[in-house]
Write an enzyme that holds these catalytic residues in place. Structure first.
Site, mmCIF file in Angstrom:
data_model
loop_
_atom_site.group_PDB
_atom_site.id
_atom_site.type_symbol
_atom_site.label_atom_id
_atom_site.label_comp_id
_atom_site.label_asym_id
_atom_site.label_seq_id
_atom_site.Cartn_x
_atom_site.Cartn_y
_atom_site.Cartn_z
ATOM 1 N N HIS A 91 1.516 -11.007 -23.933
ATOM 2 C CA HIS A 91 0.224 -11.329 -23.318
ATOM 3 C C HIS A 91 -0.299 -9.699 -22.940
ATOM 4 O O HIS A 91 0.703 -9.067 -22.240
ATOM 5 C CB HIS A 91 0.263 -12.099 -22.196
ATOM 6 C CG HIS A 91 0.259 -13.609 -22.716
ATOM 7 N ND1 HIS A 91 -0.006 -14.823 -22.047
ATOM 8 C CD2 HIS A 91 0.325 -13.976 -24.105
ATOM 9 C CE1 HIS A 91 -0.004 -15.803 -22.814
ATOM 10 N NE2 HIS A 91 0.263 -15.456 -24.070
ATOM 11 N N GLU A 93 -1.431 -8.742 -19.891
ATOM 12 C CA GLU A 93 -0.945 -8.428 -18.503
ATOM 13 C C GLU A 93 0.230 -8.121 -18.709
ATOM 14 O O GLU A 93 0.516 -6.965 -17.982
ATOM 15 C CB GLU A 93 -1.307 -9.881 -17.652
ATOM 16 C CG GLU A 93 -2.621 -10.400 -17.450
ATOM 17 C CD GLU A 93 -2.965 -11.437 -18.792
ATOM 18 O OE1 GLU A 93 -2.311 -11.242 -19.810
ATOM 19 O OE2 GLU A 93 -3.904 -12.303 -18.625
ATOM 20 N N CYS A 117 -2.750 -16.562 -17.830
ATOM 21 C CA CYS A 117 -1.875 -17.826 -17.973
ATOM 22 C C CYS A 117 -0.837 -17.983 -17.013
ATOM 23 O O CYS A 117 -0.498 -17.154 -16.060
ATOM 24 C CB CYS A 117 -1.228 -17.820 -19.256
ATOM 25 S SG CYS A 117 -0.056 -17.082 -19.343
ATOM 26 N N CYS A 120 1.682 -15.214 -17.034
ATOM 27 C CA CYS A 120 1.093 -13.848 -16.538
ATOM 28 C C CYS A 120 1.048 -13.911 -15.128
ATOM 29 O O CYS A 120 1.376 -12.849 -14.428
ATOM 30 C CB CYS A 120 0.041 -13.494 -17.133
ATOM 31 S SG CYS A 120 0.140 -13.223 -19.075
HETATM 32 O O1 LIG Z 1 -2.767 -14.864 -19.961
HETATM 33 C C1 LIG Z 1 -2.959 -14.784 -21.015
HETATM 34 C C2 LIG Z 1 -3.454 -15.740 -22.005
HETATM 35 C C3 LIG Z 1 -3.451 -15.496 -23.398
HETATM 36 N N1 LIG Z 1 -3.368 -14.360 -23.977
HETATM 37 C C4 LIG Z 1 -3.637 -14.114 -25.294
HETATM 38 C C5 LIG Z 1 -2.312 -14.648 -25.948
HETATM 39 C C6 LIG Z 1 -2.884 -15.064 -27.375
HETATM 40 O O2 LIG Z 1 -2.870 -13.739 -28.198
HETATM 41 C C7 LIG Z 1 -4.399 -15.268 -27.162
HETATM 42 C C8 LIG Z 1 -4.710 -17.040 -26.875
HETATM 43 O O3 LIG Z 1 -4.954 -17.447 -28.099
HETATM 44 P P1 LIG Z 1 -5.747 -18.789 -28.353
HETATM 45 O O4 LIG Z 1 -6.090 -18.728 -29.892
HETATM 46 O O5 LIG Z 1 -7.028 -18.434 -27.425
HETATM 47 O O6 LIG Z 1 -5.065 -19.938 -27.836
HETATM 48 O O7 LIG Z 1 -4.634 -14.777 -25.840
HETATM 49 C C9 LIG Z 1 -3.161 -13.215 -22.854
HETATM 50 O O8 LIG Z 1 -3.044 -12.028 -23.431
HETATM 51 N N2 LIG Z 1 -2.790 -13.464 -21.771
HETATM 52 ZN ZN ZN Z 2 -0.477 -14.818 -20.290
#
Ligand SMILES: O=c1ccn([C@H]2C[C@H](O)[C@@H](COP(=O)(O)O)O2)c(=O)[nH]1
Ligand code: ZN
Length: 160
Positions: A91, A93, A117, A120
């Site tokens: 991710h 972060e 998320c 993170c």
């Molecule tokens: O905290 C976060 C949450 C998600 N991401 C990234 C990881 C994935 O590449 C996308 C999410 O994919 P979806 O198709 O929208 O489920 O976002 C992140 O970098 N940081």
């Molecule tokens: Zn994340």
């Protein structure tokens, strides 16, 4: 220019710091290969110096073309979100924190395109970051975002 065309006085239509840091996060997101969601993150210290930048991408050595970016493959092991819980993708972060160009990011602020998320949030808390500035909270209804906010609240990390 200063917004009025006057070349003899200070510009007034420059980017404010917060706009600038969020714009840097969005620029970083443009490096992402994720076909659905591109996320960028920019970490800033109290002196308004950028100390880390990241975006969501496959781990180093994991070929972007060899690993799947799919969300709903028949074989769940081929999804970027393995079993909906574990992530293949690093991710934004996490990458920004790992990419830090100073020894300590305690007290820093992280600018992110998407609310962090739960995974993170844990890394943000452990790194000592004190504030999260986010643009989109499109997953606010999901368990992982609710858990993320619960942890950030408990750890006294502000978000706005
Ligand atoms: O905290 C976060 C949450 C998600 N991401 C990234 C990881 C994935 O590449 C996308 C999410 O994919 P979806 O198709 O929208 O489920 O976002 C992140 O970098 N940081
Ligand atoms: Zn994340």
């Amino acid at each position: 220019m200063n917004g009025t065309g006057d070349r003899n006085s200070k510009r007034t239509d420059f980017l404010e710091w917060q706009e600038y840091f969020m714009a840097v996060a969005f620029l970083a997101a443009k490096r992402s290969k994720d076909p659905c969601t591109q996320v960028g993150a920019c970490i800033v210290n109290d002196d308004n110096v950028i100390v880390g930048i990241g975006y969501n991408g496959m781990p180093k050595g994991c070929d972007d073309d060899a690993f799947s970016w799919a969300k709903k493959s028949q074989n769940r092991r081929d999804n970027k979100h393995l079993y909906e819980v574990f992530f293949l993708v690093c991710h934004a972060e996490l990458n920004a924190i790992l990419n830090k160009n100073c020894s300590d990011i305690k007290g820093c602020t992280i600018y992110v395109a998407l609310f962090p998320c739960n995974e993170c949030a844990k890394v943000i808390i452990q790194s000592g970051i004190k504030e999260v500035v986010y643009m989109s909270d499109k997953h606010a209804h999901k368990c992982n975002t609710i858990a993320s906010k619960k942890m950030l609240n408990a750890a006294n990390v502000k978000y706005r």
